[in-house]
Design a protein around this motif. Structure first.
Motif, PDB file in Angstrom:
ATOM      1  N   PRO A   1       4.514  12.799 -66.441  1.00 27.19           N
ATOM      2  CA  PRO A   1       5.425  11.657 -66.219  1.00 27.19           C
ATOM      3  C   PRO A   1       5.116  10.897 -64.931  1.00 27.19           C
ATOM      4  O   PRO A   1       5.262   9.667 -64.880  1.00 27.19           O
ATOM      5  CB  PRO A   1       6.811  12.305 -66.147  1.00 27.19           C
ATOM      6  N   LEU A   2       4.663  11.613 -63.903  1.00 26.54           N
ATOM      7  CA  LEU A   2       4.277  10.932 -62.666  1.00 26.54           C
ATOM      8  C   LEU A   2       3.066  10.030 -62.888  1.00 26.54           C
ATOM      9  O   LEU A   2       3.018   8.908 -62.373  1.00 26.54           O
ATOM     10  CB  LEU A   2       3.973  11.954 -61.565  1.00 26.54           C
ATOM     11  N   LEU A   3       2.089  10.528 -63.656  1.00 23.13           N
ATOM     12  CA  LEU A   3       0.919   9.701 -63.971  1.00 23.13           C
ATOM     13  C   LEU A   3       1.315   8.466 -64.760  1.00 23.13           C
ATOM     14  O   LEU A   3       0.803   7.372 -64.517  1.00 23.13           O
ATOM     15  CB  LEU A   3      -0.116  10.506 -64.757  1.00 23.13           C
ATOM     16  N   THR A   4       2.232   8.639 -65.697  1.00 23.96           N
ATOM     17  CA  THR A   4       2.679   7.512 -66.508  1.00 23.96           C
ATOM     18  C   THR A   4       3.299   6.432 -65.640  1.00 23.96           C
ATOM     19  O   THR A   4       2.977   5.246 -65.782  1.00 23.96           O
ATOM     20  CB  THR A   4       3.688   7.984 -67.568  1.00 23.96           C
ATOM     21  N   SER A   5       4.158   6.827 -64.720  1.00 22.64           N
ATOM     22  CA  SER A   5       4.778   5.822 -63.861  1.00 22.64           C
ATOM     23  C   SER A   5       3.779   5.265 -62.845  1.00 22.64           C
ATOM     24  O   SER A   5       3.859   4.092 -62.475  1.00 22.64           O
ATOM     25  CB  SER A   5       6.003   6.395 -63.150  1.00 22.64           C
ATOM     26  N   ALA A   6       2.831   6.074 -62.400  1.00 22.14           N
ATOM     27  CA  ALA A   6       1.835   5.597 -61.431  1.00 22.14           C
ATOM     28  C   ALA A   6       0.870   4.606 -62.068  1.00 22.14           C
ATOM     29  O   ALA A   6       0.460   3.633 -61.420  1.00 22.14           O
ATOM     30  CB  ALA A   6       1.070   6.771 -60.844  1.00 22.14           C
ATOM     31  N   LEU A   7       0.499   4.828 -63.317  1.00 23.84           N
ATOM     32  CA  LEU A   7      -0.474   3.954 -63.966  1.00 23.84           C
ATOM     33  C   LEU A   7       0.031   2.526 -64.120  1.00 23.84           C
ATOM     34  O   LEU A   7      -0.763   1.588 -64.122  1.00 23.84           O
ATOM     35  CB  LEU A   7      -0.891   4.520 -65.325  1.00 23.84           C
ATOM     36  N   VAL A   8       1.318   2.347 -64.257  1.00 15.15           N
ATOM     37  CA  VAL A   8       1.840   0.982 -64.403  1.00 15.15           C
ATOM     38  C   VAL A   8       2.047   0.307 -63.058  1.00 15.15           C
ATOM     39  O   VAL A   8       2.411  -0.862 -63.013  1.00 15.15           O
ATOM     40  CB  VAL A   8       3.147   0.946 -65.231  1.00 15.15           C
ATOM     41  N   LYS A   9       1.797   1.042 -61.970  1.00  8.45           N
ATOM     42  CA  LYS A   9       1.983   0.478 -60.630  1.00  8.45           C
ATOM     43  C   LYS A   9       0.668   0.318 -59.868  1.00  8.45           C
ATOM     44  O   LYS A   9       0.680  -0.015 -58.697  1.00  8.45           O
ATOM     45  CB  LYS A   9       2.940   1.355 -59.832  1.00  8.45           C
ATOM     46  N   ILE A  10      -0.448   0.549 -60.540  1.00 10.66           N
ATOM     47  CA  ILE A  10      -1.741   0.392 -59.889  1.00 10.66           C
ATOM     48  C   ILE A  10      -1.961  -1.085 -59.566  1.00 10.66           C
ATOM     49  O   ILE A  10      -1.659  -1.957 -60.380  1.00 10.66           O
ATOM     50  CB  ILE A  10      -2.880   0.924 -60.779  1.00 10.66           C
ATOM     51  N   ILE A  11      -2.512  -1.335 -58.396  1.00  9.20           N
ATOM     52  CA  ILE A  11      -2.837  -2.703 -57.991  1.00  9.20           C
ATOM     53  C   ILE A  11      -4.343  -2.771 -57.725  1.00  9.20           C
ATOM     54  O   ILE A  11      -4.984  -1.738 -57.521  1.00  9.20           O
ATOM     55  CB  ILE A  11      -2.027  -3.136 -56.748  1.00  9.20           C
ATOM     56  N   PRO A  12      -4.915  -3.952 -57.749  1.00  6.75           N
ATOM     57  CA  PRO A  12      -6.373  -4.053 -57.559  1.00  6.75           C
ATOM     58  C   PRO A  12      -6.876  -3.394 -56.280  1.00  6.75           C
ATOM     59  O   PRO A  12      -7.971  -2.834 -56.261  1.00  6.75           O
ATOM     60  CB  PRO A  12      -6.625  -5.564 -57.539  1.00  6.75           C
ATOM     61  N   GLU A  13      -6.095  -3.423 -55.222  1.00  6.12           N
ATOM     62  CA  GLU A  13      -6.530  -2.850 -53.950  1.00  6.12           C
ATOM     63  C   GLU A  13      -6.674  -1.334 -53.998  1.00  6.12           C
ATOM     64  O   GLU A  13      -7.394  -0.749 -53.200  1.00  6.12           O
ATOM     65  CB  GLU A  13      -5.549  -3.239 -52.828  1.00  6.12           C
ATOM     66  N   THR A  14      -5.956  -0.673 -54.898  1.00 10.50           N
ATOM     67  CA  THR A  14      -6.010   0.794 -54.976  1.00 10.50           C
ATOM     68  C   THR A  14      -6.831   1.293 -56.158  1.00 10.50           C
ATOM     69  O   THR A  14      -6.918   2.495 -56.387  1.00 10.50           O
ATOM     70  CB  THR A  14      -4.584   1.383 -55.065  1.00 10.50           C
ATOM     71  N   MET A  15      -7.431   0.375 -56.892  1.00  5.57           N
ATOM     72  CA  MET A  15      -8.177   0.747 -58.099  1.00  5.57           C
ATOM     73  C   MET A  15      -9.317   1.722 -57.799  1.00  5.57           C
ATOM     74  O   MET A  15      -9.511   2.695 -58.541  1.00  5.57           O
ATOM     75  CB  MET A  15      -8.720  -0.520 -58.762  1.00  5.57           C
ATOM     76  N   ALA A  16     -10.058   1.512 -56.747  1.00  3.77           N
ATOM     77  CA  ALA A  16     -11.175   2.407 -56.412  1.00  3.77           C
ATOM     78  C   ALA A  16     -10.671   3.809 -56.093  1.00  3.77           C
ATOM     79  O   ALA A  16     -11.303   4.802 -56.480  1.00  3.77           O
ATOM     80  CB  ALA A  16     -11.961   1.846 -55.224  1.00  3.77           C
ATOM     81  N   ASP A  17      -9.533   3.907 -55.442  1.00  3.64           N
ATOM     82  CA  ASP A  17      -8.963   5.222 -55.128  1.00  3.64           C
ATOM     83  C   ASP A  17      -8.549   5.961 -56.395  1.00  3.64           C
ATOM     84  O   ASP A  17      -8.804   7.164 -56.541  1.00  3.64           O
ATOM     85  CB  ASP A  17      -7.759   5.078 -54.191  1.00  3.64           C
ATOM     86  N   TRP A  18      -7.913   5.252 -57.308  1.00  2.00           N
ATOM     87  CA  TRP A  18      -7.500   5.876 -58.565  1.00  2.00           C
ATOM     88  C   TRP A  18      -8.714   6.296 -59.394  1.00  2.00           C
ATOM     89  O   TRP A  18      -8.719   7.358 -60.005  1.00  2.00           O
ATOM     90  CB  TRP A  18      -6.616   4.921 -59.365  1.00  2.00           C
ATOM     91  N   THR A  19      -9.737   5.458 -59.409  1.00  2.00           N
ATOM     92  CA  THR A  19     -10.952   5.790 -60.144  1.00  2.00           C
ATOM     93  C   THR A  19     -11.579   7.062 -59.588  1.00  2.00           C
ATOM     94  O   THR A  19     -11.975   7.959 -60.340  1.00  2.00           O
ATOM     95  CB  THR A  19     -11.959   4.625 -60.082  1.00  2.00           C
ATOM     96  N   SER A  20     -11.644   7.157 -58.283  1.00  3.00           N
ATOM     97  CA  SER A  20     -12.204   8.351 -57.644  1.00  3.00           C
ATOM     98  C   SER A  20     -11.366   9.589 -57.952  1.00  3.00           C
ATOM     99  O   SER A  20     -11.906  10.653 -58.275  1.00  3.00           O
ATOM    100  CB  SER A  20     -12.282   8.125 -56.135  1.00  3.00           C
ATOM    101  N   ALA A  21     -10.059   9.460 -57.871  1.00  4.36           N
ATOM    102  CA  ALA A  21      -9.176  10.604 -58.133  1.00  4.36           C
ATOM    103  C   ALA A  21      -9.283  11.064 -59.581  1.00  4.36           C
ATOM    104  O   ALA A  21      -9.389  12.268 -59.856  1.00  4.36           O
ATOM    105  CB  ALA A  21      -7.734  10.228 -57.800  1.00  4.36           C
ATOM    106  N   PHE A  22      -9.276  10.133 -60.517  1.00  4.42           N
ATOM    107  CA  PHE A  22      -9.359  10.505 -61.932  1.00  4.42           C
ATOM    108  C   PHE A  22     -10.722  11.107 -62.240  1.00  4.42           C
ATOM    109  O   PHE A  22     -10.836  12.030 -63.030  1.00  4.42           O
ATOM    110  CB  PHE A  22      -9.091   9.282 -62.809  1.00  4.42           C
ATOM    111  N   GLY A  23     -11.767  10.581 -61.610  1.00  8.74           N
ATOM    112  CA  GLY A  23     -13.103  11.134 -61.809  1.00  8.74           C
ATOM    113  C   GLY A  23     -13.202  12.562 -61.314  1.00  8.74           C
ATOM    114  O   GLY A  23     -13.860  13.401 -61.924  1.00  8.74           O
ATOM    115  N   LYS A  24     -12.538  12.871 -60.202  1.00  6.58           N
ATOM    116  CA  LYS A  24     -12.560  14.238 -59.678  1.00  6.58           C
ATOM    117  C   LYS A  24     -11.837  15.208 -60.598  1.00  6.58           C
ATOM    118  O   LYS A  24     -12.286  16.335 -60.798  1.00  6.58           O
ATOM    119  CB  LYS A  24     -11.925  14.292 -58.291  1.00  6.58           C
ATOM    120  N   VAL A  25     -10.708  14.792 -61.144  1.00  5.39           N
ATOM    121  CA  VAL A  25      -9.963  15.672 -62.048  1.00  5.39           C
ATOM    122  C   VAL A  25     -10.783  15.953 -63.297  1.00  5.39           C
ATOM    123  O   VAL A  25     -10.826  17.084 -63.780  1.00  5.39           O
ATOM    124  CB  VAL A  25      -8.596  15.050 -62.419  1.00  5.39           C
TER     125      VAL A  25
END
Length: 189
Positions: free
Chosen positions: A22-46
């Motif tokens: 549920p946290l991922l679901t709510s976080a995914l709708v709040k991603i902004i272009p400035e944090t996209m690289a961070d999310w990509t890196s985090a998801f790639g690590k998982v």
């Protein structure tokens, strides 16, 4: 926490999933272009581990790539995260790739170019095993393209501008972007 959970019992891991998803679901709708690289890196690590250990995460990402999307940016973001997360795992997750293909096929004629470009990257990820001629049970490009090809037979500049033609043109643009994405990734393999 997600990385350490591979050493936990099933009960603890299951309770973690019930909190994290549920946290991922709510976080995914709040991603902004400035944090996209961070999310990509985090998801790639998982996703950069044994797929059996993070199957819940992979299933979550790939079951409905267009789930609860409010606009083109969120759809493109989710598709980008799916493509980059699954890129290193394609030969180990053929059944998941089949389900992902079923989920994205209805959206191949998406009207927005950004979404089509990210759809193309997902398609390259899905068909990479076949393109590299690995012997796996991953989806086959020929089986995917064969039913789509007749849709292009009637396309010509003189064709009427109806919705069906627009969908077929968008589908053709998605497939062209897939070829371009594949050719661009060949040098990075």
């Amino acid at each position: 926490m997600l990385d350490a959970s591979k050493h936990w019992s099933y009960a603890l891991t299951d309770s973690l999933y019930s909190i994290i998803l549920p946290l991922l679901t709510s976080a995914l709708v709040k991603i902004i272009p400035e944090t996209m690289a961070d999310w990509t890196s985090a998801f790639g690590k998982v996703a950069d581990r044994d797929p059996n250990r993070c199957h819940w995460f992979l299933e979550y990402l790939s079951t409905r790539p267009f789930q609860d999307e409010q606009g083109a940016f969120l759809a493109a973001t989710r598709l980008h995260l799916v493509a980059t997360s699954l890129k290193k795992l394609e030969w180990r997750i053929p059944l998941l790739l089949h389900r992902l293909l079923e989920a994205v096929v209805p959206h191949l004629s998406h009207p927005l170019e950004t979404v089509r470009r990210h759809l193309a990257a997902v398609l390259v990820t899905i068909f990479m095993c076949d393109l590299l001629q690995y012997r796996t049970r991953a989806p086959k490009l020929e089986e995917f393209l064969t039913p789509l090809l007749p849709r292009f037979a009637g396309l010509s500049p003189a064709t009427a501008h109806d919705q069906r033609r627009k969908d077929d043109v968008n589908l053709l643009k998605t497939l062209a972007a897939m070829v371009s994405t594949y050719l661009g990734s060949v040098g990075t393999l």
